[in-house]
Design an enzyme around this catalytic site. Structure first.
Site, PDB file in Angstrom:
ATOM      1  N   ARG A   6       0.831  -1.274  -0.169  1.00  0.00           N
ATOM      2  CA  ARG A   6      -0.030  -0.087   0.164  1.00  0.00           C
ATOM      3  C   ARG A   6       0.972   1.236  -0.018  1.00  0.00           C
ATOM      4  NH1 ARG A   6      -4.634   1.786   1.678  1.00  0.00           N
ATOM      5  NH2 ARG A   6      -3.912   3.433   0.744  1.00  0.00           N
ATOM      6  N   ARG A  62       1.613   4.274 -16.186  1.00  0.00           N
ATOM      7  CA  ARG A  62       2.024   4.323 -17.866  1.00  0.00           C
ATOM      8  C   ARG A  62       3.047   4.880 -18.431  1.00  0.00           C
ATOM      9  NH1 ARG A  62      -3.565   3.493 -18.320  1.00  0.00           N
ATOM     10  NH2 ARG A  62      -4.010   5.398 -19.484  1.00  0.00           N
ATOM     11  N   CYS A  73      -8.776   3.007 -11.580  1.00  0.00           N
ATOM     12  CA  CYS A  73      -8.724   4.178 -10.783  1.00  0.00           C
ATOM     13  C   CYS A  73     -10.297   4.088 -10.225  1.00  0.00           C
ATOM     14  CB  CYS A  73      -8.736   5.339 -11.561  1.00  0.00           C
ATOM     15  SG  CYS A  73      -6.958   5.465 -12.297  1.00  0.00           S
ATOM     16  N   GLU A  76     -12.305   7.463  -3.730  1.00  0.00           N
ATOM     17  CA  GLU A  76     -12.304   6.986  -2.299  1.00  0.00           C
ATOM     18  C   GLU A  76     -13.568   7.454  -1.661  1.00  0.00           C
ATOM     19  OE1 GLU A  76      -9.697   5.185  -0.779  1.00  0.00           O
ATOM     20  OE2 GLU A  76     -11.481   4.963   0.302  1.00  0.00           O
ATOM     21  N   ARG A  88      -4.456   7.405  -2.859  1.00  0.00           N
ATOM     22  CA  ARG A  88      -4.106   6.137  -2.608  1.00  0.00           C
ATOM     23  C   ARG A  88      -3.659   4.871  -3.609  1.00  0.00           C
ATOM     24  NH1 ARG A  88      -7.849   8.460   0.751  1.00  0.00           N
ATOM     25  NH2 ARG A  88      -7.694   8.086   2.868  1.00  0.00           N
ATOM     26  N   TYR A 106       3.750   5.892   2.892  1.00  0.00           N
ATOM     27  CA  TYR A 106       3.044   7.127   3.037  1.00  0.00           C
ATOM     28  C   TYR A 106       3.784   8.466   2.909  1.00  0.00           C
ATOM     29  CZ  TYR A 106      -0.571   3.705   3.517  1.00  0.00           C
ATOM     30  OH  TYR A 106      -1.562   2.799   3.654  1.00  0.00           O
ATOM     31  N   ARG A 114      -1.260   6.076   8.173  1.00  0.00           N
ATOM     32  CA  ARG A 114      -0.745   5.182   8.986  1.00  0.00           C
ATOM     33  C   ARG A 114       0.539   5.598   9.760  1.00  0.00           C
ATOM     34  NH1 ARG A 114      -3.008  -0.029   7.950  1.00  0.00           N
ATOM     35  NH2 ARG A 114      -1.551  -0.501   9.643  1.00  0.00           N
TER      36      ARG A 114
END
Ligand code: DC
Length: 358
Positions: A6, A62, A73, A76, A88, A106, A114
């Site tokens: 992530r 890309r 895509c 959120e 994210r 992050y 996080r």
């Protein structure tokens, strides 16, 4: 084995160039930190917050030449008060690594999402283990209900250890003052979110004296009234306020050795603090201390009033939905009803030494 990594980052503006360049940086950091080769990538999922629609972040992948990887895509979930302008990423890839060895990235404002994954300088679990050499930066969290003696003990501790002190409650108080001065209801989520966006808040601690500056003005005494106490407890229920102040507090803790006192330091602000204390005292004793403090400041209130206010604040602080007050699993609880502040500080200093922090 297929595993997932992530990552997340934030941008300043809804601008295609910035979205693409920041996403490229994030992706580069993810693959570098985990040694991922393009041929081992399985898929990449991107999400953007509702305020970003100038570019598809998949285009950044890309642009890096990863044209054969399956990507998608999406938006959120638009949870009120959540981090804005955020991108994210979740990448699946083939690897020999086990899950704990995967480094999640992050960047920028997304570091608040996080804190337990915030990078190599402090890994999860490292904080509380004893270590042979004192580390340069140490963070001590003191949480607990109002009137438990947190700030008195934290100041003694900071002085004795020669490190800084940050009263996070003073920051919530300053936000409440700003809201009340502008006639904003201290529970109005939308208006408070706007109010804290660019708030200029500074807490200094020099020669044993703390000063709080709101938009350049010294508000140290104004924020101590009973009205502001209740207002602070109200603004502290608003996610946007907590997220903004958490961001400022983490930045200070990352750069400085500091004792922080508050309600959510060990649980949310610094889950990897070196030492976490949960300080309590009986409700009567807490009300007695607060009453004495107010009388000394020339604020004439009855003991009953103080006790009632304190009960309301306790209910507010422990009962709120977003980041309420509770004891972290790894915090040491000290009931100091029958201890002096010096005795309490001494107990904590013994723990600091035992952990090899100083
Ligand atoms: O510690 P204090 O009384 O100055 O804090 C004022 C209010 O701010 C308190 O009622 C709860 C809130 N607060 C919080 O929610 N989280 C913190 N880290 C510090 C204070």
């Amino acid at each position: 084995m297929i595993r997932a990594v992530r990552g997340a980052t934030t941008v300043e503006k809804n601008d295609a160039g910035e979205i693409l360049s920041e996403t490229r940086e994030l992706l580069k950091e993810i693959v570098e930190a985990n040694g991922i080769k393009p041929e081992d990538m399985v898929s990449i999922l991107f999400s953007v917050t509702k305020d970003l629609d100038a570019a598809f972040p998949a285009l950044a992948a890309r642009q890096l030449g990863w044209t054969h990887v399956a990507m998608m895509c999406a938006n959120e979930i638009d949870v009120p008060g959540s981090l804005e302008k955020c991108i994210r990423v979740m990448m699946h890839f083939i690897t020999e690594k086990s899950n704990p060895d995967i480094r999640h990235i992050y960047r920028k404002g997304a570091a608040v999402l996080r804190p337990d994954w915030r990078g190599p300088e402090r890994k999860a679990g490292e904080g509380l283990s004893g270590r042979e050499n004192p580390r340069e930066i140490i963070n001590i969290a003191i949480d607990g209900p109002a009137g438990a003696g947190k700030s008195t003990v934290a100041k003694l501790l900071a002085k004795s250890l020669g490190i800084a002190y940050l009263d996070t409650g003073a920051m919530y108080r300053a936000v409440a003052l700003k809201a009340m001065e502008q006639g904003i209801d201290t529970r109005d989520e939308a208006l408070l979110a706007g109010l804290v966006k660019d708030i200029d808040l500074k807490v200094t601690y020099e020669d044993g004296k703390q000063r709080v500056f709101l938009d350049g003005r010294d508000v140290s005494s104004e924020i101590r009234s009973p009205e502001i106490s209740m207002g602070a407890s109200n603004v502290a229920t608003v996610p946007a306020v907590r997220l903004k102040l958490t961001e400022i507090q983490r930045e200070i803790a990352l750069q400085n050795s500091v004792v922080l006192d508050g309600r959510d330091i060990g649980t949310f602000v610094l889950p990897n603090a070196d030492l976490k204390i949960f300080l309590t005292a009986s409700p009567e004793e807490r009300a007695r201390r607060r009453h004495k403090e107010l009388l000394e400041k020339g604020i004439g209130v009855s003991f009953e009033e103080v006790k009632r206010d304190m009960e309301n604040r306790d209910a507010n602080d422990t009962g709120r939905k977003f980041r309420p007050l509770f004891k972290a699993d790894d915090a040491v609880e000290i009931d100091n009803t029958n201890l002096t502040p010096e005795q309490t500080a001494e107990k904590i200093i013994t723990m600091v030494k035992k952990l090899g922090l100083k």
